[in-house]
Design an enzyme around this catalytic site. Structure first.
Site, short mmCIF file in Angstrom:
data_model
loop_
_atom_site.label_atom_id
_atom_site.label_comp_id
_atom_site.label_asym_id
_atom_site.label_seq_id
_atom_site.Cartn_x
_atom_site.Cartn_y
_atom_site.Cartn_z
N ASP A 10 40.72 29.84 36.89
CA ASP A 10 40.16 29.27 38.13
C ASP A 10 40.59 27.81 38.21
OD1 ASP A 10 38.28 28.00 40.01
OD2 ASP A 10 37.26 29.94 39.98
N ILE A 11 41.05 27.40 39.37
CA ILE A 11 41.59 26.05 39.53
C ILE A 11 40.48 24.99 39.53
CG2 ILE A 11 41.65 25.82 42.07
CD1 ILE A 11 44.57 25.13 39.66
N GLU A 55 33.99 32.55 48.93
CA GLU A 55 35.11 31.72 49.41
C GLU A 55 36.36 32.56 49.69
OE1 GLU A 55 35.78 28.40 46.69
OE2 GLU A 55 37.87 28.32 47.35
N HIS A 87 37.16 39.52 43.17
CA HIS A 87 37.49 38.86 41.90
C HIS A 87 36.24 38.74 41.06
CE1 HIS A 87 36.61 35.84 45.01
NE2 HIS A 87 36.09 35.09 44.05
N HIS A 115 34.54 36.56 38.05
CA HIS A 115 34.59 35.31 37.29
C HIS A 115 34.20 35.61 35.84
CE1 HIS A 115 34.49 32.32 40.74
NE2 HIS A 115 34.01 33.39 41.36
#
Ligand code: 5GP
Length: 134
Positions: A29-30, A89, A94, A96
């Site tokens: 994750d960025i 978002e 996805h 996490h």
């Protein structure tokens, strides 16, 4: 139109890759909550909501996430790897995976870590190396 995560999985948009197979892709994750915060996605299935996935993709994603979590746990000092699904978002399913040392490590409201590219690369490589050895 392809989602941003499909473009990441295809390599069109760069990412810090942690693991992949034909159907699934894992990358850092960025805006991480903790070092090693990883996102796990289906490569081609762009379903927004995880519980709308077809059964095979849902089961495959969970099994892939479990293996990635095992690699994270070996690579990153933590008590365990936490799991969260938000999707507030990005409308492409996805999961996490967040290394946890305390409950607050999974608080998505807290300030995210700011890591240099070399740090992202180091973390991704250490997880990828563990994944390759599983
Ligand atoms: P969610 O949809 O689960 O609420 O949040 C999306 C997550 O994806 C956020 O944690 C955000 O930092 C991450 N994210 C959004 N865009 C990108 C991107 O282009 N690259 C990476 N590596 N992560 C992203």
């Amino acid at each position: 139109m392809a989602t941003i995560f499909s473009k990441i999985a295809s390599g069109e948009i760069p990412s810090y890759k942690v693991a992949e197979n034909e159907d699934f892709y894992a990358f850092l994750d960025i805006n991480p909550l903790a070092e090693g915060h990883t996102l796990v996605i289906p490569r081609k299935v762009e379903t927004d909501y995880i519980f709308d996935l077809d059964e095979d993709t849902y089961a495959g994603l969970c099994l892939f996430a479990r293996k990635v979590a095992a690699a994270i746990r070996e690579a990153v000092p933590c008590k365990r790897v936490g799991v969260a699904v938000l999707g507030m978002e990005v409308p492409h399913t996805h999961i996490h995976l967040v290394p946890l040392n305390s409950e607050s490590d999974l608080d998505f409201r807290k300030k995210k870590l700011e890591l240099a590219p070399e740090e992202f690369e180091r973390i991704a490589k250490s997880i990828a190396d563990k994944y390759a050895g599983l």
